[in-house]
Design a protein around this motif. Structure first.
Motif: not given
Length: 240
Positions: A84-95, A149-165
């Motif tokens: 799968d491919r997981v697309l992440v759209l972080d809408c926060g003003l402080a991403p 929030s940063a601590a929650t997402v950090r472990p997954f950002l290196a996963d090849q399936r994850v792409e941050v818009l």
């Protein structure tokens, strides 16, 4: 919502949808794949201090999921298949999902994730301003939420399936957005944010379709939305 959405339960939607809320009684994030559409969506955007909490069928009061889980990437990864491919759209003003090549990333140059810029600008996240007595409380809440929030997402950002818009920070740094909101309670830039978001995402997608190894290699863009770069064809075949 009840007028324009024909179904009544999230599980009835043609495209599976999971909505995240924060349970005030349990102090945890709850990921809803079923439940009343209107109530769950209203609860998911019930920002404390602006909208009242919503009591859901579980009997508990729920508010905006961003209170404890700003980007529910863990829930998405829990159901993602190996291909799968997981697309992440972080809408926060402080991403909180910025990588080193993004404008809001730690120690990064003001370039803009996948967007580039001829006139790079540094991005500083705005801070809501309210009554002086409440200002430290709100800023402390914002800081604590960002760290969690940063601590929650950090472990997954290196996963090849994850792409941050691209973030709002990237659109601003690349010159696609002239001004940024003064805070989360400032709606004055809504139309500009939608326009810049569309332009940034189309450029990001176009960079991927051209097979670039890193999306940050996309052609640079001018500050003015819709102005093509002299000497370069527009990558979308139309004005930005």
């Amino acid at each position: 919502m009840t007028t324009h959405v024909s179904c009544h339960d999230l599980s009835e939607l043609a495209v599976p949808l999971t909505v995240t809320t924060t349970c005030l009684d349990c102090a945890t994030a709850v990921h809803h794949a079923s439940g009343p559409v209107a109530d769950t969506l209203v609860a998911s955007c019930a920002l404390p201090g602006l909208l009242p909490p919503v009591r859901l069928p579980d009997g508990h009061l729920h508010v905006d999921g961003g209170v404890v889980c700003g980007v529910p990437l863990d829930a998405a990864m829990a159901v993602a298949a190996p291909g799968d491919r997981v697309l992440v759209l972080d809408c926060g003003l402080a991403p909180v999902t910025s990588g080193p090549d993004c404008a809001a990333g730690p120690g990064s140059a003001p370039a803009g994730c996948a967007l580039g810029s001829l006139e790079p600008r540094s991005f500083v996240a705005p801070v809501d301003r309210v009554h002086r007595a409440l200002d430290p409380v709100l800023r402390s809440f914002t800081a604590a939420r960002a760290v969690a929030s940063a601590a929650t997402v950090r472990p997954f950002l290196a996963d090849q399936r994850v792409e941050v818009l691209p973030h709002v920070a990237d659109a601003y740094a690349a010159g696609l957005l002239v001004d940024i909101p003064r805070g989360t309670r400032d709606p004055s830039q809504a139309a500009a944010l939608v326009s810049a978001g569309r332009s940034a995402t189309l450029r990001w997608l176009a960079a991927g379709e051209r097979g670039q190894g890193t999306r940050s290699q996309a052609p640079a863009v001018h500050r003015e939305i819709g102005q093509a770069v002299p000497g370069q064809p527009d990558q979308l075949g139309e004005p930005a």
